[in-house]
Design a protein around this motif. Structure first.
Motif, PDB file in Angstrom:
ATOM      1  N   ASP A 203      54.714  23.504  32.181  1.00 14.18           N
ATOM      2  CA  ASP A 203      55.790  24.401  31.777  1.00 14.18           C
ATOM      3  C   ASP A 203      55.583  24.798  30.319  1.00 14.18           C
ATOM      4  O   ASP A 203      55.807  24.016  29.407  1.00 14.18           O
ATOM      5  CB  ASP A 203      57.144  23.706  31.950  1.00 14.18           C
ATOM      6  CG  ASP A 203      58.285  24.633  31.590  1.00 14.18           C
ATOM      7  OD1 ASP A 203      58.116  25.855  31.708  1.00 14.18           O
ATOM      8  OD2 ASP A 203      59.335  24.122  31.173  1.00 14.18           O
ATOM      9  N   HIS A 204      55.134  26.033  30.115  1.00 14.78           N
ATOM     10  CA  HIS A 204      54.872  26.523  28.759  1.00 14.78           C
ATOM     11  C   HIS A 204      55.828  27.655  28.379  1.00 14.78           C
ATOM     12  O   HIS A 204      55.484  28.494  27.560  1.00 14.78           O
ATOM     13  CB  HIS A 204      53.426  27.006  28.645  1.00 14.78           C
ATOM     14  CG  HIS A 204      52.425  25.931  28.833  1.00 14.78           C
ATOM     15  ND1 HIS A 204      52.213  24.947  27.901  1.00 14.78           N
ATOM     16  CD2 HIS A 204      51.584  25.659  29.852  1.00 14.78           C
ATOM     17  CE1 HIS A 204      51.288  24.129  28.324  1.00 14.78           C
ATOM     18  NE2 HIS A 204      50.879  24.531  29.518  1.00 14.78           N
ATOM     19  N   GLN A 205      57.026  27.656  28.921  1.00  8.59           N
ATOM     20  CA  GLN A 205      57.987  28.709  28.609  1.00  8.59           C
ATOM     21  C   GLN A 205      58.438  28.650  27.160  1.00  8.59           C
ATOM     22  O   GLN A 205      58.777  29.659  26.578  1.00  8.59           O
ATOM     23  CB  GLN A 205      59.198  28.612  29.547  1.00  8.59           C
ATOM     24  CG  GLN A 205      58.882  28.901  30.991  1.00  8.59           C
ATOM     25  CD  GLN A 205      58.403  30.325  31.185  1.00  8.59           C
ATOM     26  OE1 GLN A 205      58.878  31.243  30.522  1.00  8.59           O
ATOM     27  NE2 GLN A 205      57.453  30.513  32.075  1.00  8.59           N
ATOM     28  N   TRP A 206      58.447  27.457  26.578  1.00  8.25           N
ATOM     29  CA  TRP A 206      58.880  27.322  25.197  1.00  8.25           C
ATOM     30  C   TRP A 206      57.927  28.013  24.229  1.00  8.25           C
ATOM     31  O   TRP A 206      58.296  28.339  23.104  1.00  8.25           O
ATOM     32  CB  TRP A 206      59.034  25.847  24.834  1.00  8.25           C
ATOM     33  CG  TRP A 206      57.759  25.069  24.919  1.00  8.25           C
ATOM     34  CD1 TRP A 206      57.210  24.497  26.020  1.00  8.25           C
ATOM     35  CD2 TRP A 206      56.870  24.804  23.845  1.00  8.25           C
ATOM     36  NE1 TRP A 206      56.033  23.883  25.704  1.00  8.25           N
ATOM     37  CE2 TRP A 206      55.798  24.054  24.368  1.00  8.25           C
ATOM     38  CE3 TRP A 206      56.869  25.122  22.491  1.00  8.25           C
ATOM     39  CZ2 TRP A 206      54.742  23.622  23.588  1.00  8.25           C
ATOM     40  CZ3 TRP A 206      55.812  24.684  21.719  1.00  8.25           C
ATOM     41  CH2 TRP A 206      54.765  23.949  22.266  1.00  8.25           C
TER      42      TRP A 206
ATOM     43  N   THR B  60      58.499  32.143  22.701  1.00 10.84           N
ATOM     44  CA  THR B  60      59.441  32.622  21.681  1.00 10.84           C
ATOM     45  C   THR B  60      58.670  32.928  20.405  1.00 10.84           C
ATOM     46  O   THR B  60      57.634  32.331  20.115  1.00 10.84           O
ATOM     47  CB  THR B  60      60.520  31.561  21.384  1.00 10.84           C
ATOM     48  OG1 THR B  60      59.896  30.403  20.849  1.00 10.84           O
ATOM     49  CG2 THR B  60      61.301  31.216  22.637  1.00 10.84           C
TER      50      THR B  60
ATOM     51  N   ALA C  44      58.405  29.882  17.988  1.00 12.02           N
ATOM     52  CA  ALA C  44      57.370  28.914  18.355  1.00 12.02           C
ATOM     53  C   ALA C  44      55.984  29.439  17.985  1.00 12.02           C
ATOM     54  O   ALA C  44      55.148  28.688  17.472  1.00 12.02           O
ATOM     55  CB  ALA C  44      57.444  28.605  19.844  1.00 12.02           C
TER      56      ALA C  44
ATOM     57  N   GLU D 168      48.857  20.430  24.526  1.00 11.22           N
ATOM     58  CA  GLU D 168      49.948  19.517  24.170  1.00 11.22           C
ATOM     59  C   GLU D 168      49.444  18.103  23.883  1.00 11.22           C
ATOM     60  O   GLU D 168      49.895  17.486  22.919  1.00 11.22           O
ATOM     61  CB  GLU D 168      51.021  19.528  25.246  1.00 11.22           C
ATOM     62  CG  GLU D 168      51.775  20.837  25.283  1.00 11.22           C
ATOM     63  CD  GLU D 168      52.865  20.864  26.328  1.00 11.22           C
ATOM     64  OE1 GLU D 168      53.291  19.786  26.779  1.00 11.22           O
ATOM     65  OE2 GLU D 168      53.279  21.957  26.691  1.00 11.22           O
TER      66      GLU D 168
ATOM     67  N   GLU E 159      58.454  20.253  18.747  1.00  7.73           N
ATOM     68  CA  GLU E 159      58.991  19.342  19.759  1.00  7.73           C
ATOM     69  C   GLU E 159      60.455  19.651  20.045  1.00  7.73           C
ATOM     70  O   GLU E 159      60.891  19.564  21.194  1.00  7.73           O
ATOM     71  CB  GLU E 159      58.841  17.886  19.297  1.00  7.73           C
ATOM     72  CG  GLU E 159      57.442  17.375  19.382  1.00  7.73           C
ATOM     73  CD  GLU E 159      57.300  15.951  18.895  1.00  7.73           C
ATOM     74  OE1 GLU E 159      56.344  15.298  19.330  1.00  7.73           O
ATOM     75  OE2 GLU E 159      58.142  15.491  18.100  1.00  7.73           O
ATOM     76  N   SER E 160      61.212  20.026  19.025  1.00  8.44           N
ATOM     77  CA  SER E 160      62.613  20.375  19.268  1.00  8.44           C
ATOM     78  C   SER E 160      62.725  21.666  20.067  1.00  8.44           C
ATOM     79  O   SER E 160      63.628  21.807  20.897  1.00  8.44           O
ATOM     80  CB  SER E 160      63.375  20.473  17.947  1.00  8.44           C
ATOM     81  OG  SER E 160      62.917  21.578  17.195  1.00  8.44           O
ATOM     82  N   LEU E 161      61.814  22.607  19.834  1.00  4.22           N
ATOM     83  CA  LEU E 161      61.821  23.840  20.636  1.00  4.22           C
ATOM     84  C   LEU E 161      61.426  23.556  22.086  1.00  4.22           C
ATOM     85  O   LEU E 161      61.963  24.170  23.012  1.00  4.22           O
ATOM     86  CB  LEU E 161      60.863  24.870  20.037  1.00  4.22           C
ATOM     87  CG  LEU E 161      61.325  25.581  18.770  1.00  4.22           C
ATOM     88  CD1 LEU E 161      60.222  26.480  18.244  1.00  4.22           C
ATOM     89  CD2 LEU E 161      62.577  26.388  19.039  1.00  4.22           C
ATOM     90  N   LYS E 162      60.485  22.637  22.258  1.00  4.06           N
ATOM     91  CA  LYS E 162      60.042  22.292  23.606  1.00  4.06           C
ATOM     92  C   LYS E 162      61.121  21.522  24.356  1.00  4.06           C
ATOM     93  O   LYS E 162      61.257  21.634  25.566  1.00  4.06           O
ATOM     94  CB  LYS E 162      58.758  21.473  23.531  1.00  4.06           C
ATOM     95  CG  LYS E 162      58.220  21.090  24.878  1.00  4.06           C
ATOM     96  CD  LYS E 162      57.048  20.166  24.764  1.00  4.06           C
ATOM     97  CE  LYS E 162      56.662  19.741  26.166  1.00  4.06           C
ATOM     98  NZ  LYS E 162      56.004  18.473  26.198  1.00  4.06           N
ATOM     99  N   GLY E 163      61.875  20.708  23.614  1.00  8.03           N
ATOM    100  CA  GLY E 163      62.917  19.911  24.255  1.00  8.03           C
ATOM    101  C   GLY E 163      62.481  18.501  24.568  1.00  8.03           C
ATOM    102  O   GLY E 163      63.176  17.773  25.265  1.00  8.03           O
TER     103      GLY E 163
END
Length: 126
Positions: A3-6, A9, A12, A39, A62-66
């Motif tokens: 999952d590379h949706q983060w 943006t 990012a 990653e 990491e905060s953007l990725k969750g």
């Protein structure tokens, strides 16, 4: 890890560009965003880097990725019936957990667990 949706943006991508330059200067490694091991590379570099700015950039990513970046060598997360098992703290005494460290020591538990040898009211030296 697929999952590379983060990454989609602009924030990012800007952070990744800055980080890419810093990693190129520090380790002489060129990060490619299209690599499959992108990653895990970031997770490894997070542990190897001594640059504070690079570590801040990785923390922001990491905060953007969750979630944190994982290398794949970490032990699997402990689950019980599909729920995460909480990690217990290192405190062993129930009184410390209830009353705190200071109050648990006031009732005599702060002394050693072995009783001192006494002879005629005087402590015996070892």
């Amino acid at each position: 890890m697929t999952d590379h949706q983060w990454l989609m943006t602009s924030q990012a991508l800007n952070l990744l560009r800055k980080l890419r330059k810093r990693i190129q200067a520090e380790f002489d490694i060129s990060l490619r965003f299209s690599d499959f091991d992108f990653e895990p590379q970031l997770a490894e570099l997070k542990h190897r880097s001594h640059d504070d700015e690079s570590l801040k950039l990785i923390a922001q990513l990491e905060s953007l990725k969750g979630g944190p970046f994982l290398t794949g060598n970490e032990p699997p997360e402990r689950l019980y019936r599909g729920q995460r098992v909480l990690k217990e703290q290192g405190k062993k005494d129930i009184y410390e957990m209830i009353y705190g460290e200071e109050l648990a020591l006031h009732d005599g538990r702060g002394a050693s667990s072995q009783p001192r040898k006494m002879y005629r009211g005087q402590p015996v030296l070892n």
